[in-house]
Design an enzyme around this catalytic site. Structure first.
Site, PDB file in Angstrom:
ATOM      1  N   HIS A  57      11.463  -7.864   1.693  1.00  0.00           N
ATOM      2  CA  HIS A  57      10.728  -7.244   0.668  1.00  0.00           C
ATOM      3  C   HIS A  57      11.473  -6.846  -0.478  1.00  0.00           C
ATOM      4  O   HIS A  57      12.256  -6.815  -0.392  1.00  0.00           O
ATOM      5  CB  HIS A  57      11.156  -6.241   1.943  1.00  0.00           C
ATOM      6  CG  HIS A  57      10.301  -5.304   1.036  1.00  0.00           C
ATOM      7  ND1 HIS A  57       9.096  -4.665   1.704  1.00  0.00           N
ATOM      8  CD2 HIS A  57      10.439  -4.698  -0.154  1.00  0.00           C
ATOM      9  CE1 HIS A  57       8.602  -3.672   0.659  1.00  0.00           C
ATOM     10  NE2 HIS A  57       8.940  -3.381  -0.379  1.00  0.00           N
ATOM     11  N   HIS A  59      11.372  -6.723  -5.148  1.00  0.00           N
ATOM     12  CA  HIS A  59      10.883  -6.366  -6.488  1.00  0.00           C
ATOM     13  C   HIS A  59      11.112  -7.254  -7.814  1.00  0.00           C
ATOM     14  O   HIS A  59      12.093  -6.339  -7.984  1.00  0.00           O
ATOM     15  CB  HIS A  59      10.797  -5.032  -6.184  1.00  0.00           C
ATOM     16  CG  HIS A  59       9.656  -4.277  -5.442  1.00  0.00           C
ATOM     17  ND1 HIS A  59       8.394  -3.588  -5.809  1.00  0.00           N
ATOM     18  CD2 HIS A  59      10.222  -3.067  -4.265  1.00  0.00           C
ATOM     19  CE1 HIS A  59       7.734  -3.048  -4.497  1.00  0.00           C
ATOM     20  NE2 HIS A  59       8.953  -2.706  -3.746  1.00  0.00           N
ATOM     21  N   GLN A 152       1.077  -0.705  -7.090  1.00  0.00           N
ATOM     22  CA  GLN A 152       2.272   0.372  -6.992  1.00  0.00           C
ATOM     23  C   GLN A 152       1.570   1.703  -7.562  1.00  0.00           C
ATOM     24  O   GLN A 152       2.047   2.770  -6.643  1.00  0.00           O
ATOM     25  CB  GLN A 152       2.948   0.141  -8.049  1.00  0.00           C
ATOM     26  CG  GLN A 152       4.076   1.259  -8.375  1.00  0.00           C
ATOM     27  CD  GLN A 152       6.015   1.374  -7.828  1.00  0.00           C
ATOM     28  OE1 GLN A 152       6.013  -0.094  -7.819  1.00  0.00           O
ATOM     29  NE2 GLN A 152       5.415   2.532  -6.854  1.00  0.00           N
ATOM     30  N   HIS A 210       3.611  -1.468   1.960  1.00  0.00           N
ATOM     31  CA  HIS A 210       4.555  -0.305   1.805  1.00  0.00           C
ATOM     32  C   HIS A 210       4.215   1.158   2.788  1.00  0.00           C
ATOM     33  O   HIS A 210       3.287   1.929   2.505  1.00  0.00           O
ATOM     34  CB  HIS A 210       4.399   0.204   0.577  1.00  0.00           C
ATOM     35  CG  HIS A 210       5.421  -0.992  -0.631  1.00  0.00           C
ATOM     36  ND1 HIS A 210       5.202  -2.056  -0.712  1.00  0.00           N
ATOM     37  CD2 HIS A 210       6.444  -0.886  -1.306  1.00  0.00           C
ATOM     38  CE1 HIS A 210       6.255  -3.053  -1.443  1.00  0.00           C
ATOM     39  NE2 HIS A 210       7.234  -1.646  -1.856  1.00  0.00           N
ATOM     40  N   GLU A 213       6.715   5.842   3.360  1.00  0.00           N
ATOM     41  CA  GLU A 213       7.688   5.846   2.344  1.00  0.00           C
ATOM     42  C   GLU A 213       7.951   6.797   2.093  1.00  0.00           C
ATOM     43  O   GLU A 213       8.103   7.833   0.884  1.00  0.00           O
ATOM     44  CB  GLU A 213       7.302   4.951   1.442  1.00  0.00           C
ATOM     45  CG  GLU A 213       9.302   4.834   1.394  1.00  0.00           C
ATOM     46  CD  GLU A 213       9.388   3.334   0.109  1.00  0.00           C
ATOM     47  OE1 GLU A 213       8.547   3.352  -0.646  1.00  0.00           O
ATOM     48  OE2 GLU A 213      10.421   3.228  -1.019  1.00  0.00           O
ATOM     49  N   ASP A 309      14.785  -4.838  -1.041  1.00  0.00           N
ATOM     50  CA  ASP A 309      13.815  -3.909  -2.311  1.00  0.00           C
ATOM     51  C   ASP A 309      14.077  -3.669  -3.089  1.00  0.00           C
ATOM     52  O   ASP A 309      13.811  -4.495  -4.397  1.00  0.00           O
ATOM     53  CB  ASP A 309      13.787  -2.760  -1.378  1.00  0.00           C
ATOM     54  CG  ASP A 309      12.273  -1.966  -1.411  1.00  0.00           C
ATOM     55  OD1 ASP A 309      11.647  -2.411  -2.301  1.00  0.00           O
ATOM     56  OD2 ASP A 309      12.847  -0.764  -1.373  1.00  0.00           O
TER      57      ASP A 309
HETATM   58 FE   FE2 Z   1       9.453  -1.994  -1.881  1.00  0.00          FE
END
Ligand code: FE2
Length: 430
Positions: A57, A59, A152, A210, A213, A309
């Site tokens: 995971h 970005h 996102q 996701h 979270e 992440d």
């Molecule tokens: Fe993430």
């Protein structure tokens, strides 16, 4: 003919004095004292040889952007999201590629063999999508990159996210992503999961969401994700990332939820570095840690892997592509300090993410790809304790990164000594 022979290796399963023979990019044999001529031989000197680290995971479109256009002064999720919104219009194709390649170099030096990165599809230009697809090709000799189409700003909440996600998949993005807890209503979040799973099912793709979270115990989208997985027969193909709301859920509800997740063969990917720093921010005291229920998910039989992440981006100023640091944070933040659990965290950054990502030919066994790393440590727990130096990184039977053994020279009161962290470990810990 053996292309590369590693001698006197300790393996993650505890076997010592093992040789590893590589030929034609594959592991040809693992056994004590392998005979035969080798083009190159490396003496592992009893150090740990592991399959490469895997980050399930990440970005990559945001990584190493720290300070552009400004720093996240509060370190909060909300300022990070705002900052990413400021950065997005400033991104260029070339700059995203340059930062991603720089990150991949760092990751290779840390023994990373595969990364699953989310890519934001809410920019109509799809600039990051095109950049990361190019990066994927460029780094294929060193790292397997899987790309997740990630809305996102919300699959429904962002006006063009839905069509952009489809466009990204058409361009060759591998995995379907989502962010149900960020939609405007719980109903929208559930509906987004239904549609995203249907898209994945139609295209034969994997799913990585996701999911929840948040510290809100009523954020229960993982329940819908599990049900949609079952309805569409996506068993074993779906990852719930973060799942932090499970930290705050009622125990009775969780006792019903986890069996449903098991039936669906969901994979869980908590992100210890980020969850421990981002969650609990609305609390005074006691302050919640925010990590999902890792021991309970594990003991129920779910595959749990850890992700990094973020590294030096709008959300997180720290990090260095080191999955051993991630494992260490997992041990501390849960906490889980039994010998068995600490050893397990090594799997959470190696074999478990490989399973979640459906990587083929991963592992240290005959016939697997000859991808591995020699660590300056004697066993997995010591590797985590030391964030052990990566002595040699091998990909397809070839050395792609090397470093010297690291020692410190002490000069204390006339007692000159050369040490490294491993020298302080009691022997025969079992
Ligand atoms: Fe993430």
């Amino acid at each position: 003919m053996i292309d590369l022979l590693i001698t006197n290796a300790t393996l993650p399963d505890g076997r010592t004095g093992m040789d590893i023979a590589c030929a034609s990019g594959l592991v040809a044999e693992i056994a004590p004292a392998i005979k035969g001529e080798a083009r190159k031989t490396i003496d592992a000197r009893g150090y740990l040889v592991s399959p490469p680290f895997i980050d399930s995971h990440f970005h990559m479109d945001a990584t190493l952007s720290l300070g552009i256009p400004r720093l996240n002064m509060s370190g909060t999720l909300l300022e990070g999201i705002g900052l990413w919104g400021e950065l997005k219009p400033l991104l260029t194709h070339e700059a995203v590629i340059e930062r991603a390649l720089r990150y991949c170099d760092l990751a290779v030096s840390k023994g990373m063999g595969a990364i699953r990165t989310h890519v934001d599809v809410c920019d109509d230009r799809l600039l990051c999508v095109e950049a990361l697809l190019e990066v994927k090709k460029k780094i294929a000799p060193y790292i397997d990159l899987q790309i997740v189409a990630f809305p996102q700003d919300g699959f429904y909440r962002s006006r063009t996210a839905r069509q952009n996600l489809i466009r990204a998949l058409d361009l060759g993005v591998d995995v379907v992503g989502g962010i149900p807890h960020f939609e405007r209503t719980m109903a929208d979040g559930a509906a987004s999961l239904k549609e995203l799973c249907e898209i994945a099912e139609k295209r034969g793709l994997l799913v990585d969401i996701h999911c929840d979270e948040t510290d809100d115990p009523l954020s229960r989208h993982v329940e819908t994700l599990a049900c949609e997985t079952q309805r569409l027969g996506l068993h074993g193909r779906v990852v719930g990332s973060h799942l932090t709301s499970m930290h705050s859920m009622d125990n009775y509800y969780v006792s019903k939820l986890i069996p449903l997740m098991v039936e669906s063969q969901l994979h869980a990917t908590p992100n210890p570095l980020i969850n421990i720093t981002i969650q609990g921010r609305h609390d005074t005291y006691p302050r919640r840690r925010g990590l999902t229920r890792i021991p309970e998910l594990r003991s129920a039989g779910l595959n749990v892997s850890f992700g990094h992440d973020c590294v030096m981006d709008p959300w997180y100023s720290l990090g260095q592509a080191d999955m051993l640091e991630v494992a260490s944070m997992g041990i501390h933040a849960v906490p889980m300090t039994s010998r068995e659990a600490m050893r397990w965290t090594f799997d959470a950054v190696t074999v478990n993410p490989a399973k979640a990502m459906h990587l083929e030919g991963y592992g240290l066994a005959k016939g697997c790809k000859a991808n591995f790393v020699i660590l300056q440590a004697k066993d997995p727990i010591e590797a985590i304790r030391l964030k052990a130096n990566r002595l040699t990184v091998v990909r397809s039977g070839k050395i792609i990164a090397e470093s010297d053994e690291q020692f410190s020279k002490l000069q204390i009161a006339g007692r000159p000594k050369t040490v490294n962290g491993a020298d302080y470990a009691p022997k025969n810990l079992g």
